[in-house]
Scaffold this active site. Structure first.
Site, PDB file in Angstrom:
ATOM      1  N   ASP A 164       0.814  -1.220   0.000  1.00 25.39           N
ATOM      2  CA  ASP A 164       0.000   0.000   0.000  1.00 25.39           C
ATOM      3  C   ASP A 164       0.846   1.268   0.000  1.00 25.39           C
ATOM      4  OD1 ASP A 164       1.052  -0.322   2.474  1.00 25.39           O
ATOM      5  OD2 ASP A 164      -0.799   0.062   3.586  1.00 25.39           O
TER       6      ASP A 164
ATOM      7  N   HIS B  48      22.416   0.279 -19.235  1.00 24.22           N
ATOM      8  CA  HIS B  48      21.481   0.740 -18.201  1.00 24.22           C
ATOM      9  C   HIS B  48      21.710  -0.001 -16.883  1.00 24.22           C
ATOM     10  CE1 HIS B  48      18.675   2.239 -21.621  1.00 24.22           C
ATOM     11  NE2 HIS B  48      19.626   3.089 -21.341  1.00 24.22           N
TER      12      HIS B  48
ATOM     13  N   ASP C  32      26.680   7.915 -14.695  1.00 25.02           N
ATOM     14  CA  ASP C  32      25.696   8.626 -15.527  1.00 25.02           C
ATOM     15  C   ASP C  32      24.583   9.044 -14.581  1.00 25.02           C
ATOM     16  OD1 ASP C  32      23.671   9.443 -17.233  1.00 25.02           O
ATOM     17  OD2 ASP C  32      23.870   7.755 -18.613  1.00 25.02           O
TER      18      ASP C  32
ATOM     19  N   ASP D 172      21.558  15.613 -17.470  1.00 25.80           N
ATOM     20  CA  ASP D 172      21.942  14.236 -17.824  1.00 25.80           C
ATOM     21  C   ASP D 172      23.436  14.247 -18.145  1.00 25.80           C
ATOM     22  OD1 ASP D 172      22.092  11.660 -18.773  1.00 25.80           O
ATOM     23  OD2 ASP D 172      20.754  11.956 -20.483  1.00 25.80           O
TER      24      ASP D 172
ATOM     25  N   HIS E 210      24.647   2.518 -29.168  1.00 28.55           N
ATOM     26  CA  HIS E 210      23.514   3.429 -28.961  1.00 28.55           C
ATOM     27  C   HIS E 210      23.681   4.704 -29.782  1.00 28.55           C
ATOM     28  CE1 HIS E 210      25.845   6.047 -26.186  1.00 28.55           C
ATOM     29  NE2 HIS E 210      26.317   4.932 -25.648  1.00 28.55           N
TER      30      HIS E 210
ATOM     31  N   HIS F 111      19.905  12.785 -27.559  1.00 25.93           N
ATOM     32  CA  HIS F 111      18.446  12.850 -27.433  1.00 25.93           C
ATOM     33  C   HIS F 111      18.106  14.245 -26.939  1.00 25.93           C
ATOM     34  CE1 HIS F 111      18.922  12.358 -23.028  1.00 25.93           C
ATOM     35  NE2 HIS F 111      19.790  11.397 -23.298  1.00 25.93           N
TER      36      HIS F 111
ATOM     37  N   HIS G  81      14.507  11.939 -21.688  1.00 25.25           N
ATOM     38  CA  HIS G  81      14.431  11.716 -23.136  1.00 25.25           C
ATOM     39  C   HIS G  81      13.233  12.544 -23.574  1.00 25.25           C
ATOM     40  CE1 HIS G  81      16.601   7.639 -22.449  1.00 25.25           C
ATOM     41  NE2 HIS G  81      17.415   8.666 -22.373  1.00 25.25           N
TER      42      HIS G  81
ATOM     43  N   GLU H  58      26.583  12.193 -26.217  1.00 21.94           N
ATOM     44  CA  GLU H  58      27.061  11.162 -25.301  1.00 21.94           C
ATOM     45  C   GLU H  58      27.622   9.930 -26.004  1.00 21.94           C
ATOM     46  OE1 GLU H  58      23.790   9.037 -23.298  1.00 21.94           O
ATOM     47  OE2 GLU H  58      22.436  10.597 -24.029  1.00 21.94           O
TER      48      GLU H  58
ATOM     49  N   TYR I 279      32.311   0.539 -25.491  1.00 23.85           N
ATOM     50  CA  TYR I 279      32.059  -0.483 -24.473  1.00 23.85           C
ATOM     51  C   TYR I 279      32.761  -1.762 -24.898  1.00 23.85           C
ATOM     52  CZ  TYR I 279      28.638   3.155 -23.805  1.00 23.85           C
ATOM     53  OH  TYR I 279      28.062   4.394 -23.648  1.00 23.85           O
TER      54      TYR I 279
ATOM     55  N   ARG J 106      31.758   6.398 -21.359  1.00 25.73           N
ATOM     56  CA  ARG J 106      30.807   7.313 -22.007  1.00 25.73           C
ATOM     57  C   ARG J 106      31.091   8.695 -21.447  1.00 25.73           C
ATOM     58  NH1 ARG J 106      26.585   4.655 -21.305  1.00 25.73           N
ATOM     59  NH2 ARG J 106      25.623   5.533 -19.429  1.00 25.73           N
TER      60      ARG J 106
ATOM     61  N   GLU K 107      29.180  12.425 -21.471  1.00 26.70           N
ATOM     62  CA  GLU K 107      27.890  13.024 -21.849  1.00 26.70           C
ATOM     63  C   GLU K 107      27.745  14.424 -21.291  1.00 26.70           C
ATOM     64  OE1 GLU K 107      24.428  10.976 -20.180  1.00 26.70           O
ATOM     65  OE2 GLU K 107      23.158  11.888 -21.730  1.00 26.70           O
TER      66      GLU K 107
END
Ligand code: GLY
Ligand code: MN
Ligand code: MN
Length: 450
Positions: A51, A255, A272, A283, A362, A366, A373, A396, A400, A417, A419
């Protein structure tokens, strides 16, 4: 490392003004055209477990048009209505519920505070919707977020079929509101840009604080804690998305949000993380060595990504196509991968057959705004969209490299990365996140020195 907060920051304690929201409603109504009506629903609440709920976050469209941040609300915009162009339905006041769940503005105060022409209790929605919509033609509505509410809108159309047959008016079509509203959101006003600068400044301070603290034997979640602690101390509502803090091989999972491993001496750390301030997002990604010193192989790969990122950023200017930025980043990454021998086919073949996707899977950018995004088309009239002043995008690129046998030992376990958040200006660009170090020597001077 100084960890004083940003209270001196000129953007602190900003918020969008009532005039901003009013101007957005006026502009949307202008775009809806004759017979159009927009129905905008607040974000639903979501159960976290049993709840208890996730912390509530208003739907970005709803916020953009109203500034109202309670759940269970509906906004109507009816440009052709003689008196009530802006109607709000909100939860009724309820002293008992408010003692348990928190304050409610209520219909009466909402009218005053949010500038609506008419306000009602949400309990009157179905009844009032039928009245307000009877002379309209097209309902602009973003379905797909809340199935129960979608059904209510579809049922309205059913109801109006008979009505329309008898009266010659009444809604007979639903158009996705994104077509109009999401294009508006792509162009940021100066008020929005100030908020985004502040969201960026908060995230920048958090990244720097984390960098200064990082050392081997720390855990990913401790770095996450430093970052998110700083976000809240600076007045952000929290992270704009789940923070990614990945050491070593974890940095190669795009991710990765478990953030549960120990940091290893000799590995890189990818962070990130962006803050949300007054509903606007930042970001930022930075990657740096956990022990404060890049190995030669790490430095070589890092320089490739940094060169790609800087080359892509330097392309940003009104008129540049969105896709050119990605293309530029890809080309620089490919040239680097060929040079160090991680790719061995011809440049032409690598680009044509997208062989670089083994290491870079990727896209480069964006839109950024109320959503991390953010909204707005990337392709217009069949062509990659041209950048215009007031748009904000991320840049970004990354590489990898996993643990496969075919990779030379020294280059394995490298996820990088970098960014930044870029505002398109009249003459070029402004990097909103330029405060966070990204050159190798800058990073080596700060990491672990806190
Ligand atoms: N952190 C989400 C992204 O970079 O797109
Ligand atoms: Mn991003
Ligand atoms: Mn990111």
């Amino acid at each position: 490392m100084k960890s004083a907060t940003l209270t001196e920051n000129p953007y602190a304690d900003l918020a969008l003004t009532p005039e901003f929201f009013a101007s957005r409603r006026q502009e949307l109504m202008r775009r809806l055209g004759k017979g159009g009506v927009a129905v905008i629903r607040s974000a639903p609440e979501h159960i976290r477990s049993n709840d208890t709920h996730y912390r509530y976050r208003q739907d970005s469209d709803f916020y953009y048009l109203t500034g109202f941040h309670e759940p269970d609300a509906v906004c109507l915009l009816i440009p052709d209505h003689p008196e009530h162009q802006y109607v709000l339905f909100v939860r009724p006041r309820n002293p008992e519920r408010e003692t348990w769940d928190g304050r409610r503005v209520g219909p009466e105060a909402a009218k005053e505070r949010f500038g609506a022409d008419a306000t009602y209790s949400i309990e009157q929605l179905d009844e009032q919707l039928r009245k307000y919509l009877e002379k309209t033609e097209i309902i602009h509505f973003r379905f797909g977020r809340d199935e129960d509410f979608d059904k209510r809108i579809f049922n309205l159309l059913k109801y109006y079929r008979y009505w329309r047959q008898r009266n010659g008016v009444g809604p007979h079509a639903i158009v996705d509101l994104s077509e109009t509203l999401h294009e508006m959101r792509l162009y940021k006003s100066s008020q929005e840009i100030d908020l985004m600068r502040h969201a960026a400044a908060i995230a920048a301070s958090a990244h720097k604080e984390a960098m200064a603290a990082v050392h081997p034997a720390m855990s990913e979640y401790e770095v996450e804690a430093i970052i998110e602690n700083r976000f809240r101390r600076e007045g952000a509502s929290g992270p704009a998305y789940n923070s990614i803090v990945g050491g070593g091989i974890n940095a190669t999972i795009l991710h990765y949000v478990e953030n549960s491993s120990k940091l290893e001496d000799g590995d890189l750390l990818l962070v990130d993380a962006g803050a949300e301030y007054q509903f606007y997002c930042s970001d930022i990604t930075r990657t740096y060595p956990i022990n404060g010193k890049f190995t030669p192989a790490q430095a070589t790969i890092y320089e490739i990504v940094l060169e790609a990122q800087i080359a892509a950023i330097n392309l940003v200017s009104p008129g540049t196509q969105f896709d050119e930025i990605h293309q530029k980043a890809v080309e620089v990454l490919v040239d680097g991968l060929l040079k160090v021998g991680l790719l061995t086919e011809s440049r032409e073949k690598v680009l044509e057959e997208h062989l670089y996707r083994k290491f870079y899977m990727h896209r480069t950018s964006h839109w950024l705004g109320l959503d991390v995004h953010d909204t707005g088309k990337y392709v217009v009239d069949g062509e990659s969209r041209k950048l215009e002043p007031g748009m904000v995008l991320t840049i970004e690129p990354g590489l990898y490299i996993g643990e496969s046998e075919e990779i030379p030992q020294a280059s394995r376990r490298i996820g990088i990365r970098i960014e930044d958040d870029i505002l398109v200006t009249e003459t070029g660009f402004e990097v909103l996140t330029s405060e966070v170090p990204k050159k190798i020597e800058e990073l080596e001077a700060i990491v672990g020195k806190g």
